[in-house]
Scaffold this motif. Structure first.
Motif, short mmCIF file in Angstrom:
data_model
loop_
_atom_site.label_atom_id
_atom_site.label_comp_id
_atom_site.label_asym_id
_atom_site.label_seq_id
_atom_site.Cartn_x
_atom_site.Cartn_y
_atom_site.Cartn_z
N LYS A 63 0.63 -1.30 -0.14
CA LYS A 63 -0.08 0.08 0.09
C LYS A 63 0.77 1.12 -0.26
O LYS A 63 0.73 2.33 -0.61
CB LYS A 63 -1.06 0.11 1.29
N ASP A 64 2.07 1.27 0.78
CA ASP A 64 2.88 2.58 1.14
C ASP A 64 4.04 2.50 -0.27
O ASP A 64 5.00 3.19 0.10
CB ASP A 64 3.11 2.60 2.31
N THR A 65 3.81 1.72 -1.19
CA THR A 65 5.15 1.37 -2.07
C THR A 65 4.76 2.29 -3.65
O THR A 65 3.49 2.13 -3.82
CB THR A 65 5.28 0.01 -2.28
N GLN A 66 5.69 2.63 -4.28
CA GLN A 66 5.89 3.37 -5.30
C GLN A 66 6.81 2.67 -6.09
O GLN A 66 7.94 2.73 -5.82
CB GLN A 66 6.01 5.08 -5.09
N LEU A 67 6.34 2.37 -7.31
CA LEU A 67 7.28 1.48 -8.11
C LEU A 67 7.17 2.00 -9.52
O LEU A 67 5.98 2.07 -9.93
CB LEU A 67 6.95 0.19 -7.86
N LYS A 68 8.06 2.16 -10.32
CA LYS A 68 8.10 2.68 -11.70
C LYS A 68 9.01 1.52 -12.60
O LYS A 68 10.06 1.19 -12.18
CB LYS A 68 8.73 3.85 -12.02
N GLY A 69 8.85 1.12 -13.63
CA GLY A 69 9.34 0.33 -14.53
C GLY A 69 8.51 -0.67 -15.07
O GLY A 69 7.43 -0.72 -15.30
N ALA A 70 9.20 -1.94 -15.54
CA ALA A 70 8.81 -3.09 -16.06
C ALA A 70 8.64 -4.16 -14.99
O ALA A 70 9.35 -4.41 -14.45
CB ALA A 70 9.47 -3.42 -17.26
N THR A 105 1.09 -14.56 -9.95
CA THR A 105 0.00 -13.68 -9.70
C THR A 105 0.89 -12.63 -8.98
O THR A 105 1.41 -12.67 -8.17
CB THR A 105 -0.89 -14.39 -8.57
N ILE A 106 0.30 -11.39 -9.38
CA ILE A 106 0.82 -10.05 -8.78
C ILE A 106 -0.38 -9.39 -8.25
O ILE A 106 -1.33 -9.20 -8.67
CB ILE A 106 1.47 -9.25 -9.79
N ARG A 107 -0.23 -8.91 -6.85
CA ARG A 107 -1.18 -7.99 -6.58
C ARG A 107 -0.45 -6.44 -6.28
O ARG A 107 0.57 -6.63 -5.52
CB ARG A 107 -1.72 -8.56 -4.96
N ILE A 108 -1.15 -5.62 -6.38
CA ILE A 108 -0.81 -4.27 -6.48
C ILE A 108 -1.55 -3.44 -5.57
O ILE A 108 -3.07 -3.29 -5.87
CB ILE A 108 -0.56 -3.66 -7.81
N ASP A 109 -1.29 -3.05 -4.52
CA ASP A 109 -1.94 -2.12 -3.47
C ASP A 109 -1.46 -0.74 -3.44
O ASP A 109 -2.07 0.22 -2.99
CB ASP A 109 -2.06 -2.79 -2.07
N GLY A 110 -0.05 -0.52 -3.96
CA GLY A 110 0.60 0.82 -3.97
C GLY A 110 0.25 1.52 -5.39
O GLY A 110 -0.76 1.17 -5.93
N ASP A 111 1.42 2.37 -5.50
CA ASP A 111 1.27 2.99 -6.97
C ASP A 111 2.32 2.21 -7.81
O ASP A 111 3.31 1.94 -7.34
CB ASP A 111 1.81 4.45 -6.41
N PHE A 112 1.86 2.00 -9.06
CA PHE A 112 2.64 1.34 -10.10
C PHE A 112 2.65 2.19 -11.20
O PHE A 112 1.58 2.62 -11.86
CB PHE A 112 2.66 0.02 -10.31
#
Length: 131
Positions: free
Chosen positions: A21-28, A34-41
């Motif tokens: 939730k508190d994670t920001q990620l940029k890229g490939a 399976t991938i779950r995203i609760d933060g910013d991508f």
């Protein structure tokens, strides 16, 4: 609403990659599981299995996966070889290509959809707001 079959994400019930939730990620991001995203991508996401965008998730990306379930915000194009499910809290701004599309009541979808139906395909320009 638009489909009668519910897709089961992660056949073995396991999520292999989590963007918190508190994670920001940029890229490939590439994964076999399976991938779950609760933060910013922001970027590109490729998975041989499923992608889940949680209610707190905010994604700006191109997605290629088997099944995609959106409960948060998604901006970008999606190609799902199986099912794309837009939950009631989900907001999707982008074009999609999927075999099955399920849109929950109250969801927001603005974009074009291209769906295959037993070898036939249909393409529509859709703008569905607060279904």
């Amino acid at each position: 609403m638009f489909g009668s079959k519910k897709a089961k994400l992660a056949p073995n019930g396991e999520i292999e990659t989590i963007v918190g939730k508190d994670t920001q990620l940029k890229g490939a991001l590439k994964a076999k599981g399976t991938i779950r995203i609760d933060g910013d991508f922001e970027g590109d996401i490729d998975s041989e299995h499923d992608i889940i965008i949680g209610e707190s998730g905010s994604v700006s990306a191109r997605i290629n996966a088997r099944n995609v379930m959106i409960s948060g915000l998604m901006k970008g194009n999606i190609q799902a070889t199986g099912c794309l499910e837009l939950m009631a809290s989900g907001r999707l701004y982008g074009d999609i290509k999927a075999n099955v599309l399920i849109v929950g009541e109250g969801a927001v979808f603005k974009g074009a959809s291209d769906m295959a139906d037993g070898g036939n395909s249909a393409s529509y320009q859709d703008e569905i707001v607060s279904v």
